[in-house]
Design a protein around this motif. Sequence first.
Motif, PDB file in Angstrom:
ATOM      1  N   ASP A  15      37.486  37.706  61.498  1.00  0.00           N
ATOM      2  CA  ASP A  15      37.889  37.046  62.731  1.00  0.00           C
ATOM      3  C   ASP A  15      36.695  36.501  63.511  1.00  0.00           C
ATOM      4  OD1 ASP A  15      36.721  39.394  63.361  1.00  0.00           O
ATOM      5  OD2 ASP A  15      38.162  39.986  64.890  1.00  0.00           O
ATOM      6  N   HIS A  16      35.609  36.303  62.809  1.00  0.00           N
ATOM      7  CA  HIS A  16      34.399  35.888  63.502  1.00  0.00           C
ATOM      8  C   HIS A  16      34.518  34.500  64.119  1.00  0.00           C
ATOM      9  CE1 HIS A  16      32.863  32.704  60.897  1.00  0.00           C
ATOM     10  NE2 HIS A  16      33.308  33.385  59.872  1.00  0.00           N
ATOM     11  N   ASN A  17      33.741  34.318  65.158  1.00  0.00           N
ATOM     12  CA  ASN A  17      33.654  33.006  65.791  1.00  0.00           C
ATOM     13  C   ASN A  17      32.179  32.662  65.883  1.00  0.00           C
ATOM     14  OD1 ASN A  17      34.303  30.672  67.083  1.00  0.00           O
ATOM     15  ND2 ASN A  17      34.422  31.611  69.104  1.00  0.00           N
ATOM     16  N   ILE A  18      31.512  32.855  64.762  1.00  0.00           N
ATOM     17  CA  ILE A  18      30.067  32.713  64.722  1.00  0.00           C
ATOM     18  C   ILE A  18      29.630  31.433  64.020  1.00  0.00           C
ATOM     19  CG2 ILE A  18      27.952  33.772  63.834  1.00  0.00           C
ATOM     20  CD1 ILE A  18      29.409  36.472  64.106  1.00  0.00           C
ATOM     21  N   PRO A  19      28.788  30.645  64.645  1.00  0.00           N
ATOM     22  CA  PRO A  19      28.297  29.390  64.058  1.00  0.00           C
ATOM     23  C   PRO A  19      27.290  29.629  62.945  1.00  0.00           C
ATOM     24  CG  PRO A  19      27.210  29.778  66.145  1.00  0.00           C
ATOM     25  CD  PRO A  19      28.237  30.873  65.984  1.00  0.00           C
ATOM     26  N   TRP A  20      27.747  30.184  61.858  1.00  0.00           N
ATOM     27  CA  TRP A  20      26.884  30.543  60.734  1.00  0.00           C
ATOM     28  C   TRP A  20      26.123  29.340  60.196  1.00  0.00           C
ATOM     29  CZ3 TRP A  20      27.968  27.796  56.388  1.00  0.00           C
ATOM     30  CH2 TRP A  20      29.220  27.177  56.334  1.00  0.00           C
ATOM     31  N   GLN A  21      26.682  28.157  60.389  1.00  0.00           N
ATOM     32  CA  GLN A  21      26.030  26.968  59.830  1.00  0.00           C
ATOM     33  C   GLN A  21      24.698  26.657  60.494  1.00  0.00           C
ATOM     34  OE1 GLN A  21      28.631  26.995  61.728  1.00  0.00           O
ATOM     35  NE2 GLN A  21      28.648  25.329  63.221  1.00  0.00           N
ATOM     36  N   ARG A  22      24.471  27.279  61.658  1.00  0.00           N
ATOM     37  CA  ARG A  22      23.208  27.024  62.371  1.00  0.00           C
ATOM     38  C   ARG A  22      22.066  27.898  61.871  1.00  0.00           C
ATOM     39  NH1 ARG A  22      26.329  26.891  68.096  1.00  0.00           N
ATOM     40  NH2 ARG A  22      27.443  24.958  67.755  1.00  0.00           N
ATOM     41  N   VAL A  23      22.315  28.686  60.855  1.00  0.00           N
ATOM     42  CA  VAL A  23      21.244  29.467  60.237  1.00  0.00           C
ATOM     43  C   VAL A  23      20.953  28.859  58.874  1.00  0.00           C
ATOM     44  CG1 VAL A  23      20.455  31.741  59.544  1.00  0.00           C
ATOM     45  CG2 VAL A  23      22.067  31.506  61.436  1.00  0.00           C
ATOM     46  N   VAL A  24      19.752  28.358  58.713  1.00  0.00           N
ATOM     47  CA  VAL A  24      19.408  27.632  57.491  1.00  0.00           C
ATOM     48  C   VAL A  24      18.164  28.208  56.821  1.00  0.00           C
ATOM     49  CG1 VAL A  24      20.384  25.520  58.443  1.00  0.00           C
ATOM     50  CG2 VAL A  24      17.953  26.025  58.736  1.00  0.00           C
ATOM     51  N   GLY A  25      17.868  27.686  55.663  1.00  0.00           N
ATOM     52  CA  GLY A  25      16.675  28.112  54.946  1.00  0.00           C
ATOM     53  C   GLY A  25      15.424  27.570  55.611  1.00  0.00           C
ATOM     54  N   LYS A  26      14.303  28.081  55.236  1.00  0.00           N
ATOM     55  CA  LYS A  26      13.037  27.739  55.856  1.00  0.00           C
ATOM     56  C   LYS A  26      12.723  26.246  55.837  1.00  0.00           C
ATOM     57  CE  LYS A  26       8.823  28.437  57.327  1.00  0.00           C
ATOM     58  NZ  LYS A  26       8.347  28.966  58.538  1.00  0.00           N
ATOM     59  N   ASN A  27      13.089  25.582  54.804  1.00  0.00           N
ATOM     60  CA  ASN A  27      12.790  24.158  54.682  1.00  0.00           C
ATOM     61  C   ASN A  27      13.855  23.279  55.318  1.00  0.00           C
ATOM     62  OD1 ASN A  27      10.413  24.611  53.198  1.00  0.00           O
ATOM     63  ND2 ASN A  27      11.646  24.970  51.385  1.00  0.00           N
ATOM     64  N   GLY A  28      14.757  23.900  56.011  1.00  0.00           N
ATOM     65  CA  GLY A  28      15.821  23.127  56.637  1.00  0.00           C
ATOM     66  C   GLY A  28      16.916  22.766  55.661  1.00  0.00           C
ATOM     67  N   ARG A  29      16.972  23.472  54.583  1.00  0.00           N
ATOM     68  CA  ARG A  29      18.026  23.209  53.607  1.00  0.00           C
ATOM     69  C   ARG A  29      18.132  24.398  52.651  1.00  0.00           C
ATOM     70  NH1 ARG A  29      16.017  19.893  48.374  1.00  0.00           N
ATOM     71  NH2 ARG A  29      14.166  21.108  47.966  1.00  0.00           N
ATOM     72  N   TYR A  30      19.173  24.378  51.854  1.00  0.00           N
ATOM     73  CA  TYR A  30      19.258  25.336  50.767  1.00  0.00           C
ATOM     74  C   TYR A  30      18.688  24.653  49.552  1.00  0.00           C
ATOM     75  CZ  TYR A  30      22.389  27.961  53.680  1.00  0.00           C
ATOM     76  OH  TYR A  30      22.920  28.677  54.695  1.00  0.00           O
ATOM     77  N   GLY A  31      18.119  25.358  48.682  1.00  0.00           N
ATOM     78  CA  GLY A  31      17.572  24.664  47.533  1.00  0.00           C
ATOM     79  C   GLY A  31      16.801  25.560  46.595  1.00  0.00           C
TER      80      GLY A  31
END
Length: 120
Positions: free
Chosen positions: A50-66
């Motif tokens: 039931d979370h209402n957490i903006p998980w998308q605002r946590v990213v990898g160090k380079n600003g992306r996944y990769g």
Amino acid sequence: MTTDFYQQVYTLVAVIPHGKVLNYGMVALLLGRPRNARAVGYALNNLPYDHNIPWQRVVGKNGRYGRSTIRSLMHGRDQQIALLKDEGIEFNDNQEFILADYLWNPSAEEVSAILNGSSS
DNA sequence: ACGGTGACACCAG
DNA sequence: TCTGGTGCCACCG
């Protein structure tokens, strides 16, 4: 009824301003665990239903996944990018963005107030 | 208590 | 620049 660490991660991520981001290492640092970025990822992987957490605002160090260690996310990498674009973050053709341009940089006092104000 | 696992970060080649 | 290995620390069985 999550652990303190989980709760701190959730509390902090929950207050990341719209259009701003944090990388895992930064979250760990703000929580007083400079080398514990992995645990941050672990916490976000165990978000309550039931979370209402903006998980998308946590990213990898380079600003992306990769990196090879990351395969598939529960919501998908493309989904996260779409959400961030929706917040005004501009990506280049390589699905990257300048982390420094969007990085949230709260003061220690601010973080302290946030954690003390919501976790108990 | 112990060892394996992991939405990461950093360093070496 | 890219890939692979290592360090970290919390969670789970």
